[in-house]
Motif scaffolding. Structure first.
Motif, PDB file in Angstrom:
ATOM      1  N   GLU A  27       6.817  -5.011  11.729  1.00 47.62           N
ATOM      2  CA  GLU A  27       5.576  -4.421  11.198  1.00 47.62           C
ATOM      3  C   GLU A  27       4.333  -5.171  11.695  1.00 47.62           C
ATOM      4  O   GLU A  27       3.303  -4.560  11.960  1.00 47.62           O
ATOM      5  CB  GLU A  27       5.595  -4.405   9.658  1.00 47.62           C
ATOM      6  CG  GLU A  27       6.011  -3.074   9.066  1.00 47.62           C
ATOM      7  CD  GLU A  27       5.515  -1.827   9.816  1.00 47.62           C
ATOM      8  OE1 GLU A  27       4.299  -1.553   9.766  1.00 47.62           O
ATOM      9  OE2 GLU A  27       6.334  -1.148  10.473  1.00 47.62           O
ATOM     10  N   ARG A  30       3.413  -3.975  15.147  1.00 43.28           N
ATOM     11  CA  ARG A  30       2.767  -2.651  15.078  1.00 43.28           C
ATOM     12  C   ARG A  30       1.312  -2.796  14.603  1.00 43.28           C
ATOM     13  O   ARG A  30       0.393  -2.236  15.195  1.00 43.28           O
ATOM     14  CB  ARG A  30       3.568  -1.757  14.129  1.00 43.28           C
ATOM     15  CG  ARG A  30       3.089  -0.299  14.058  1.00 43.28           C
ATOM     16  CD  ARG A  30       3.832   0.500  12.992  1.00 43.28           C
ATOM     17  NE  ARG A  30       5.261   0.559  13.220  1.00 43.28           N
ATOM     18  CZ  ARG A  30       5.877   1.431  14.023  1.00 43.28           C
ATOM     19  NH1 ARG A  30       5.179   2.344  14.656  1.00 43.28           N
ATOM     20  NH2 ARG A  30       7.181   1.405  14.168  1.00 43.28           N
ATOM     21  N   LYS A  31       1.142  -3.565  13.543  1.00 47.15           N
ATOM     22  CA  LYS A  31      -0.202  -3.736  12.955  1.00 47.15           C
ATOM     23  C   LYS A  31      -1.164  -4.390  13.939  1.00 47.15           C
ATOM     24  O   LYS A  31      -2.322  -3.992  14.047  1.00 47.15           O
ATOM     25  CB  LYS A  31      -0.110  -4.641  11.718  1.00 47.15           C
ATOM     26  CG  LYS A  31       0.029  -3.886  10.443  1.00 47.15           C
ATOM     27  CD  LYS A  31      -0.452  -4.789   9.291  1.00 47.15           C
ATOM     28  CE  LYS A  31      -0.172  -4.149   7.961  1.00 47.15           C
ATOM     29  NZ  LYS A  31       0.400  -5.082   6.999  1.00 47.15           N
TER      30      LYS A  31
END
Ligand code: ACO
Length: 310
Positions: A27, A30-31
């Protein structure tokens, strides 16, 4: 299973292979990508404004046509980049909303005004030059869609850089007044161009992780040095100087030494307190609101088409 996914991701990064949108990714990865790509896209779109300011006042039809094409290219770059962010699950309308409400950043450089026509040339030479320096390594970024978008963006940016340099060369061959105009413009843009690379490495919270993930390939300071080394001989060829008394060749390092940018100015500009921040966002917001009917019409048209094909 999560451990296996993480291992496979780590192996892809270690092999210098590409992560693609459908692959599993942490995550945080992605962020970080959405943050960087969105900021980059916003910069391209906001970056249309300083030069767009001179479209109606370009000194000849040729210069106007060149400038128009260049500003349109920047719009294109913004659109590829928003598309790259969409492959990560970001929503374009949401990104625009975050830009115009000040929740996402764009490059500090576009908060400086374009006071003379020479600024069009200086932006091409120094600002697009800095952008190329920063973006060529991003063609090897670990996320496939971002890296591929950068290839075309860099080709176009190189062209922009040369047109800026050519414009300044023409002005330097003109009158004393024109030469003074070029020098004055370079004096205003030099330090802000150095700030484009971001804070110094020891104050860059994202660099280490972004480099470990192969999103960034070089640190902010490495790229800034590369840009200085590249720009000094170009300035000499052009016949202008940079406003930095500490700028000097260091034979031992094999690089130019240079002074420290004013980081308090950088912080203020990023916080929204630069000369043009308020106006840039107001113009972008107005364009977004004025364009609402186009988006509504396109949505209604798409819905009707879908209905007709049922
Ligand atoms: N202007 C505005 N904000 C900046 C700038 C800048 N010149 N440099 C750094 N920042 C912000 C970062 O976004 C980060 O903010 P956040 O954590 O709240 O998102 C913060 O300052 C700290 O900086 P870093 O930790 O160094 O951030 P990062 O690792 O993202 O590096 C950099 C910044 C080098 C700009 C990187 O994001 C990058 O390479 N981006 C892609 C290129 C790009 O965006 N270019 C836009 C201008 S070029 C053009 O459009 C013509």
């Amino acid at each position: 299973q999560h451990v296996e996914l993480q291992q496979s991701f780590d192996a892809t990064i270690a092999d210098e292979a590409r992560i693609e949108p459908r692959d599993w990714m942490p995550e945080g990865y992605r962020k970080t990508l959405i943050r960087q790509i969105a900021q980059h896209a916003h910069s391209e779109i906001i970056g249309m404004q300083p030069e767009g300011n001179w479209l109606t006042r370009a000194p000849s039809l040729r210069r106007k046509a060149i400038l128009m094409a260049k500003v349109q290219d920047e719009a294109g770059h913004g659109l590829y980049l928003y598309s790259a962010a969409e492959t990560l699950g970001a929503d374009r309308a949401d990104l625009t909303d975050k830009l115009i409400s000040g929740r996402q950043k764009y490059s500090s450089i576009f908060n400086y005004p374009t006071l003379t026509y020479a600024d069009v040339g200086t932006i091409g030479w120094l600002v697009d030059g800095a952008a190329i320096c920063n973006q060529v390594p991003l063609c090897r970024s670990s996320f496939g869609p971002y890296a591929r978008a950068m290839i075309r963006v860099c080709k176009e940016e190189s062209f922009h850089q040369r047109q800026g340099y050519e414009l300044l060369t023409t002005m330097m061959g003109g009158t004393d007044e024109q030469r003074a105009m070029v020098q004055e413009s370079v004096d205003r843009f030099w330090w802000p161009a150095l700030m484009m690379f971001g804070p110094p490495d020891d104050r860059s919270p994202n660099s280490e992780q972004s480099m470990a993930w192969g999103i960034k390939r070089h640190s902010n300071d490495e790229l800034r040095q590369k840009f200085v080394d590249m720009s000094v001989p170009q300035a000499e060829a052009l016949g202008v100087s940079f406003p930095d008394p500490d700028l000097a060749w260091n034979a031992e390092r094999g690089h130019y030494d240079f002074g420290e940018p004013d980081w308090s100015e950088f912080t203020e500009v990023v916080r929204g307190n630069g000369a043009m921040n308020v106006e840039r966002i107001a113009v972008r917001r107005a364009a977004h609101e004025d364009g609402a009917w186009v988006r509504d019409a396109a949505t209604a048209f798409a819905a009707r088409e879908q209905e007709n094909h049922r």
